[in-house]
Scaffold this active site. Structure first.
Site, short mmCIF file in Angstrom:
data_model
loop_
_atom_site.label_atom_id
_atom_site.label_comp_id
_atom_site.label_asym_id
_atom_site.label_seq_id
_atom_site.Cartn_x
_atom_site.Cartn_y
_atom_site.Cartn_z
N SER A 145 46.91 -10.40 -21.37
CA SER A 145 46.01 -10.05 -21.97
C SER A 145 44.66 -9.77 -21.46
O SER A 145 44.56 -10.38 -20.44
CB SER A 145 45.52 -11.29 -22.97
N TYR A 158 43.78 -19.31 -25.95
CA TYR A 158 44.30 -17.82 -25.35
C TYR A 158 44.07 -17.94 -24.02
O TYR A 158 44.87 -17.00 -23.69
CB TYR A 158 44.00 -17.32 -26.27
N LYS A 162 46.91 -17.46 -20.67
CA LYS A 162 46.75 -15.32 -20.47
C LYS A 162 46.71 -15.93 -18.29
O LYS A 162 47.33 -14.78 -17.59
CB LYS A 162 46.20 -14.42 -20.99
#
Ligand code: NAP
Length: 251
Positions: A145, A158, A162
């Site tokens: 991401s 998160y 990533k």
């Protein structure tokens, strides 16, 4: 447009039943790869993708597996190989979010996101690699991401998962490049899927206003990049990080 033909290959797409993963499954099947759609719990969605693929003459099978469990991953890889005979392409796309500010983030929010997004990619790669090594051929794509590059408020778990995938992608590229196995990461920006649907309206607007190309990304924008990266056109590309965000991270 250059036609990409992946005939004779077997692809595994984790989270291949919805959103970006669904588009990747369809894209690979349209390029004549046989697709193993790995999903967590929503069998209906996975079956729909399988039927869509069958409707244009493609070949796909669905496989339920929690990518964060080594036991389940080992079983699913063996199941895929017994049904399709081999594995050539692995797309580690399964991912979840549990967003909140760090001070409110529970240990379980942290673990769930890291276990699915980062450990899941490690486990799938580890077990698929055995077959890729035998073939002296493999194409591994991790879906990261842009926030793994830029950081983001409310997403420490998160973002860490990533960012970790970028390092993982490069380590795998170095370890297995000599066996003709490439490893690359695609970093999407703001893409219209169920994951982004649940974002508050003001956050969505902030993202959209920053996109240089003035539209939200579509799952197909990511799928097209993945199909290119696993194709013969990209055979000299490994260890790369490919941002597909309509210019969002430039602003
Ligand atoms: P999504 O619509 O929420 O779909 C997630 C998929 O992952 C589903 O197929 C789900 O299966 C599967 N999954 C979740 N946990 C799993 C587990 N433990 N084991 C196996 N499968 C699991 O997500 P998306 O928006 O398409 O995102 C796909 C990937 O792109 C993710 O890695 C995400 O982080 C990344 N990404 C998305 C965006 C975006 O704007 N959407 C931006 C940047 C990066 P079930 O349906 O069975 O639960």
């Amino acid at each position: 447009m250059v036609e990409i033909d992946l005939s004779g290959s077997v692809s595994v797409v984790t989270g291949g039943s919805r959103g970006i993963g669904r588009a990747i499954s369809l894209g690979l099947a349209k390029a004549n790869s046989k697709v193993a759609i790995v999903y967590a719990s929503r069998t209906e969605s996975a079956l729909k993708v399988k039927e869509e693929i069958a409707s244009f003459g493609g070949v796909a099978q669905i496989f339920q597996c929690d990518v964060s469990s080594e036991n389940e991953v080992e079983h699913v890889i063996n199941d895929i190989v017994s049904q399709f005979g081999n594995i050539h392409i692995l797309v580690n796309n399964a991912g979840i979010t549990k967003d909140t500010l760090l001070l409110r983030m529970s240990e379980s929010d942290w673990d769930a996101v890291l276990d699915t997004n980062l450990k899941g990619a490690f486990l799938m790669t580890k077990h698929a690699l055995k077959f890729m090594m035998k073939n002296s051929f493999g194409r591994i794509i991790n879906i990261g991401s842009i926030v793994g590059i830029t950081g983001n408020i409310g997403q420490a778990n998160y973002v860490a998962s990533k960012a970790g995938l970028i390092g993982f992608t490069k380590a795998v590229a170095l370890e297995y490049g000599g066996r003709n196995i490439t490893s690359n990461l695609v970093a999407p920006g703001y893409i219209e899927t169920e994951m982004t649907e649940k974002l508050p309206k003001n956050i969505k607007e902030t993202f959209l206003n920053k996109v240089v190309l003035k539209r939200a990304g579509l799952p197909e924008d990511i799928a097209n990049t993945v199909v290119f990266l696993v194709s013969p056109l990209a055979s000299y590309i490994t260890g790369g990080v490919f941002v597909v965000d309509g210019g969002l991270s430039l602003t």
